[in-house]
Design a protein around this motif. Structure first.
Motif, PDB file in Angstrom:
ATOM      1  N   THR A  97       0.821  -1.215   0.000  1.00 63.12           N
ATOM      2  CA  THR A  97       0.000   0.000   0.000  1.00 63.12           C
ATOM      3  C   THR A  97       0.856   1.266   0.000  1.00 63.12           C
ATOM      4  N   GLU A  98       1.845   1.321   0.860  1.00 61.77           N
ATOM      5  CA  GLU A  98       2.658   2.537   0.990  1.00 61.77           C
ATOM      6  C   GLU A  98       3.448   2.793  -0.295  1.00 61.77           C
ATOM      7  N   GLY A  99       3.252   3.986  -0.826  1.00 64.32           N
ATOM      8  CA  GLY A  99       3.982   4.376  -2.033  1.00 64.32           C
ATOM      9  C   GLY A  99       3.376   3.873  -3.327  1.00 64.32           C
ATOM     10  N   PHE A 100       2.153   3.335  -3.272  1.00 65.38           N
ATOM     11  CA  PHE A 100       1.505   2.863  -4.496  1.00 65.38           C
ATOM     12  C   PHE A 100       1.362   4.018  -5.490  1.00 65.38           C
ATOM     13  N   PRO A 101       1.645   3.849  -6.781  1.00 67.43           N
ATOM     14  CA  PRO A 101       1.901   2.582  -7.452  1.00 67.43           C
ATOM     15  C   PRO A 101       3.370   2.166  -7.513  1.00 67.43           C
ATOM     16  N   HIS A 102       4.294   3.062  -7.059  1.00 66.63           N
ATOM     17  CA  HIS A 102       5.723   2.738  -7.195  1.00 66.63           C
ATOM     18  C   HIS A 102       6.127   1.554  -6.319  1.00 66.63           C
ATOM     19  N   SER A 103       5.282   1.233  -5.339  1.00 68.41           N
ATOM     20  CA  SER A 103       5.553   0.066  -4.505  1.00 68.41           C
ATOM     21  C   SER A 103       5.431  -1.240  -5.292  1.00 68.41           C
ATOM     22  N   LEU A 104       4.901  -1.162  -6.509  1.00 67.75           N
ATOM     23  CA  LEU A 104       4.705  -2.376  -7.312  1.00 67.75           C
ATOM     24  C   LEU A 104       6.007  -2.921  -7.880  1.00 67.75           C
ATOM     25  N   ASN A 105       7.082  -2.138  -7.848  1.00 69.43           N
ATOM     26  CA  ASN A 105       8.360  -2.656  -8.337  1.00 69.43           C
ATOM     27  C   ASN A 105       8.748  -3.895  -7.531  1.00 69.43           C
ATOM     28  N   GLY A 106       8.856  -5.014  -8.233  1.00 71.71           N
ATOM     29  CA  GLY A 106       9.198  -6.273  -7.578  1.00 71.71           C
ATOM     30  C   GLY A 106       8.026  -7.009  -6.970  1.00 71.71           C
ATOM     31  N   ALA A 107       6.822  -6.417  -6.996  1.00 76.13           N
ATOM     32  CA  ALA A 107       5.644  -7.060  -6.399  1.00 76.13           C
ATOM     33  C   ALA A 107       5.141  -8.182  -7.311  1.00 76.13           C
ATOM     34  N   PRO A 108       4.632  -9.283  -6.734  1.00 76.36           N
ATOM     35  CA  PRO A 108       4.101 -10.375  -7.565  1.00 76.36           C
ATOM     36  C   PRO A 108       2.799  -9.953  -8.234  1.00 76.36           C
ATOM     37  N   LEU A 109       2.696 -10.209  -9.532  1.00 73.40           N
ATOM     38  CA  LEU A 109       1.544  -9.744 -10.296  1.00 73.40           C
ATOM     39  C   LEU A 109       0.999 -10.875 -11.161  1.00 73.40           C
ATOM     40  N   LEU A 110      -0.316 -11.025 -11.148  1.00 65.80           N
ATOM     41  CA  LEU A 110      -1.012 -12.000 -11.981  1.00 65.80           C
ATOM     42  C   LEU A 110      -1.791 -11.229 -13.041  1.00 65.80           C
ATOM     43  N   LEU A 111      -1.600 -11.583 -14.321  1.00 61.57           N
ATOM     44  CA  LEU A 111      -2.211 -10.818 -15.399  1.00 61.57           C
ATOM     45  C   LEU A 111      -2.899 -11.734 -16.408  1.00 61.57           C
ATOM     46  N   PRO A 112      -3.888 -11.193 -17.128  1.00 57.60           N
ATOM     47  CA  PRO A 112      -4.442 -11.953 -18.262  1.00 57.60           C
ATOM     48  C   PRO A 112      -3.386 -12.095 -19.354  1.00 57.60           C
ATOM     49  N   SER A 113      -3.523 -13.100 -20.185  1.00 56.67           N
ATOM     50  CA  SER A 113      -2.555 -13.308 -21.266  1.00 56.67           C
ATOM     51  C   SER A 113      -2.653 -12.171 -22.282  1.00 56.67           C
ATOM     52  N   ARG A 114      -1.699 -12.139 -23.189  1.00 52.78           N
ATOM     53  CA  ARG A 114      -1.650 -11.063 -24.183  1.00 52.78           C
ATOM     54  C   ARG A 114      -2.743 -11.188 -25.241  1.00 52.78           C
ATOM     55  N   LYS A 155       7.033  -8.215 -10.584  1.00 50.69           N
ATOM     56  CA  LYS A 155       7.417  -9.590 -10.904  1.00 50.69           C
ATOM     57  C   LYS A 155       6.186 -10.307 -11.448  1.00 50.69           C
ATOM     58  N   LEU A 156       6.223 -10.657 -12.735  1.00 55.99           N
ATOM     59  CA  LEU A 156       5.078 -11.318 -13.352  1.00 55.99           C
ATOM     60  C   LEU A 156       5.061 -12.783 -12.911  1.00 55.99           C
ATOM     61  N   THR A 157       4.156 -13.103 -12.009  1.00 58.22           N
ATOM     62  CA  THR A 157       4.095 -14.443 -11.423  1.00 58.22           C
ATOM     63  C   THR A 157       3.290 -15.410 -12.278  1.00 58.22           C
TER      64      THR A 157
END
Length: 302
Positions: free
Chosen positions: A184-201, A221-223
């Motif tokens: 939460t702190e510093g969002f969105p820059h806190s996302l650097n290195g955070a695990p992320l789940l995304l839809p395919s391309r 980090k694209l998990t």
């Protein structure tokens, strides 16, 4: 022009499905000569060859593929007639056959389609989930009344459909309580290195998210990447990463996925389209769906 013999057409339909007159004869319990003779009569009436020989089997000609599309519609309507009568549907029952693209959030599909079930009519909703191209094919064959998806159908060609944009649903990132508290702190820059789940391309939303990440110079980090949105949500619920979802569904996501919003992705939205067959009189349930969509996009989840 003479009236079409539907027995001949039915034999053609079964042969097209089986790819062989012999297998079709076994399925129907008639002689090979009977099917062969009646196929010849149908081809003579239509003035076109419906099959071409290929090895020991048969393949549809261009005319055969066109005829198969109509045959599918005719015999599927016949099956629907039997089903409607045997299931006790009254004349007032309104049926909506909806195809749902595997990439759109199922909670969002539910929220949109619930406007149909709230109609004063006796409504029977029949849902199917599949890939975009397969759903469009089923729509063209009138197996479906409407397709809910994240992109419009391509213009041009032989496919005549209506593309109705149901709305833009502002998107944010969600996660388990542990992940949200951590980033939460510093969002969105806190996302650097955070695990992320995304839809395919393959999904339209993915391109918008990628551009948002690039704009803010973020390197999470694209998990995991997922074709199916329901599977993406399952991994998100398990705490394996942050995941995107419509902010209007925050209430439902909290209850069903035990996840909280981390923050919005400004300018990123889930765009939903309703694709329906081109008809002079449109399905009344589709009209209700389109009319209710603007309110669904604007109203926060509960």
């Amino acid at each position: 022009m003479s009236t079409l013999n539907y027995k001949h057409l039915h034999y053609f339909w079964v042969v097209a499905q089986e790819g062989s007159i012999t297998r079709a004869a076994e399925r129907l319990g008639v002689a090979v000569q009977t099917i062969s003779g009646q196929l010849s009569l149908l081809e003579r009436q239509l003035g076109k060859a419906l099959f071409n020989s290929q090895g020991r089997g048969l393949v549809l000609s261009d005319a055969g593929r066109l005829a198969l599309g109509y045959a599918d519609q005719i015999f599927q309507l016949g099956e629907a007639l039997v089903d409607a009568i045997q299931s006790g549907d009254s004349e007032s029952t309104l049926r909506l056959r909806a195809g749902i693209s595997d990439g759109i959030p199922k909670l969002l599909a539910y929220r949109l389609l619930s406007s149909v079930t709230a109609m004063p009519n006796d409504v029977r909703l029949i849902c199917d989930e599949d890939e975009f191209e397969d759903l469009l094919a089923d729509l063209a064959l009138h197996k479906l009344d409407v397709v809910l998806t994240d992109r419009p159908a391509p213009v041009g060609g032989n496919l005549k459909v209506f593309n109705t944009r149901l709305g833009d649903f502002a998107t944010g990132l969600f996660g388990t309580t542990e992940l949200v508290e951590r980033y939460t702190e510093g969002f969105p820059h806190s996302l650097n290195g955070a695990p992320l789940l995304l839809p395919s391309r393959h999904h339209a939303l993915r391109g918008r998210i990628d551009r948002w990440l690039e704009k803010h110079h973020l390197r999470p980090k694209l998990t995991g990447e997922f074709e199916d949105n329901a599977l993406l949500n399952t991994f998100g619920r398990g705490g394996l990463g942050l995941f995107p979802a419509p902010l209007a569904l925050a209430g439902q996501i909290a209850v069903q996925l035990d996840a909280r919003p981390l923050g919005p992705m400004d300018g990123v939205s889930e765009q939903i389209y309703a694709i329906s067959n081109e008809r002079r009189i449109r399905h009344p349930a589709i009209e209700v769906l389109c009319a209710a969509s603007a309110q669904a996009a604007a109203t926060p989840g509960v």
